[in-house]
Enzyme design. Structure first.
Site, PDB file in Angstrom:
ATOM      1  N   GLU A  80       0.761  -1.287  -0.089  1.00  9.08           N
ATOM      2  CA  GLU A  80      -0.047  -0.158  -0.315  1.00  9.08           C
ATOM      3  C   GLU A  80       0.975   1.224  -0.049  1.00  9.08           C
ATOM      4  OE1 GLU A  80      -3.344   0.707   2.610  1.00  9.08           O
ATOM      5  OE2 GLU A  80      -3.747  -1.468   2.857  1.00  9.08           O
ATOM      6  N   CYS A 112      -4.497  -4.450   2.211  1.00  5.67           N
ATOM      7  CA  CYS A 112      -3.484  -5.611   3.015  1.00  5.67           C
ATOM      8  C   CYS A 112      -3.229  -7.043   2.603  1.00  5.67           C
ATOM      9  CB  CYS A 112      -3.986  -5.492   4.484  1.00  5.67           C
ATOM     10  SG  CYS A 112      -3.771  -3.846   5.294  1.00  5.67           S
ATOM     11  N   HIS A 234      -5.220 -11.997   9.099  1.00  3.65           N
ATOM     12  CA  HIS A 234      -4.700 -10.569   8.774  1.00  3.65           C
ATOM     13  C   HIS A 234      -5.065 -10.123  10.225  1.00  3.65           C
ATOM     14  CE1 HIS A 234      -3.849  -6.727   7.707  1.00  3.65           C
ATOM     15  NE2 HIS A 234      -5.262  -6.196   7.851  1.00  3.65           N
TER      16      HIS A 234
END
Length: 347
Positions: A80, A112, A234
């Site tokens: 990112e 992500c 995550h």
């Protein structure tokens, strides 16, 4: 057969405690630490970015496997925080590694989960016989606006998977994705810091996609939470992965080894990949890992991995080099808030 031949990780040595950030803004540090499940986060040095972090992770992956860079047929870097809007991160990293010219290079973007999207793409190239080896990378120096909620969690780090079809340390058994148009987090072109939809990032975004991808993987493979040894999710904070694991039936013991977020924050594209690396650093042959990434916008990639006997060779190489996730986490150098602003080029 496709899987991970080796893997490399890099976490910047600098840390800032969440209590120091909270103190600047006159917030209750105990309340913030308790609500996020994070004590401190990794901060890049002033000369570190997604390129240098990706290079370190790739170099370590190749070194642990003893594979020459020239044998890499694809290099996909998910981030990112690519330094350039136009000029690929992947070609700079490839040049630094000395891969040569006969390889596919591309930058990946999907918040992500860009690194796990790269993993899927390279797995397909290997399975089709197009390439022998490929590097899938997640690397970020996560952006956050001062005094925004993200400032407490946005960290830095990188992870590279050297994927191949032979001499696997970890076999990729199956994978799938769960995707929708759910704009919970975004950053427009030319805007420095991202925006987010607050609590909307939880239930209709993170949990819908993470649980959706995991259940789809369960259906495709016939596994259950009880039938695998470890789980990785995550980690935007310390609470979400714990909640997701509990809803799916995983135990604290299955999740705990992956929870690097407590010490380094959320390194965006590297988050779930670093979680898997932390598990692989201690895993034994025959053990299985369920891994689910998440990227805002939104989507999740779910993977079922099976560890092989060759993991011991990679683990030894990483230990000898002092490059395990645990070792990187423990080598912390603390800075204050003013130095943090300087190193993240906010002042």
């Amino acid at each position: 057969m496709v899987g991970i031949v080796s893997y490399g990780t890099y976490i910047p040595v600098y840390r800032i405690r969440l209590s120091d950030i909270a103190g600047v803004w006159r917030k209750n540090p105990e309340e913030i630490i308790r609500s996020l499940g994070i004590r401190e986060k990794a901060v890049p040095a002033i000369d570190e970015d997604a390129v240098t972090i990706a290079h370190e992770a790739c170099y370590r992956a190749l070194s642990a496997a003893g594979v020459p860079a020239g044998k890499v047929g694809a290099l996909l870097v998910g981030s990112e925080s690519h330094p350039y809007a136009v000029n690929p991160t992947s070609t700079i990293v490839g040049e630094m590694l000395g891969i040569g010219n006969a390889y596919l290079a591309a930058d990946m973007e999907f918040a992500c989960k860009a690194g796990t999207a790269a993993t899927q793409a390279i797995a397909g190239l290997i399975a089709s016989g197009q390439i022998r080896y490929g590097l899938a990378v997640g690397s970020d120096t996560a952006q956050s606006k001062p005094h925004d909620a993200l400032e407490y969690a946005a960290g830095a780090g990188g992870c590279a998977f050297l994927l191949g079809g032979n001499d696997l340390a970890c076999e990729l058994v199956n994978y799938c994705s769960y995707t929708s148009d759910t704009p919970d987090f975004w950053r427009r072109d030319g805007i420095r810091f991202p925006s987010h939809a607050g609590r909307f990032t939880g239930e209709p975004a993170y949990f819908t996609h993470v649980l959706g991808a995991a259940k789809l993987l369960f259906e495709r493979t016939g596994i259950t939470a009880a039938s695998v040894d470890y789980c990785v999710f995550h980690m935007p904070n310390g609470k979400f992965p714990r909640d997701a694991a509990g809803r799916l039936g995983f135990t604290r013991e299955q999740l705990a080894p992956s929870l690097v977020v407590e010490s380094i924050g959320n390194p965006y594209s590297a988050s779930s990949m670093l979680g898997l690396a932390a598990v692989l650093d201690i895993a034994k042959s025959g053990q299985t890992v369920c891994m689910v990434s998440y990227g805002s916008g939104a989507g999740s990639d779910a993977f079922l991995w099976k560890v092989t006997d060759r993991i011991r060779r990679v683990q030894k190489a990483r230990r000898d080099a002092g490059a395990t996730v645990d070792n990187s986490v423990s080598q912390a150098r603390y800075i204050d808030y003013a130095q943090y602003l300087r190193q993240t080029q906010k002042i």
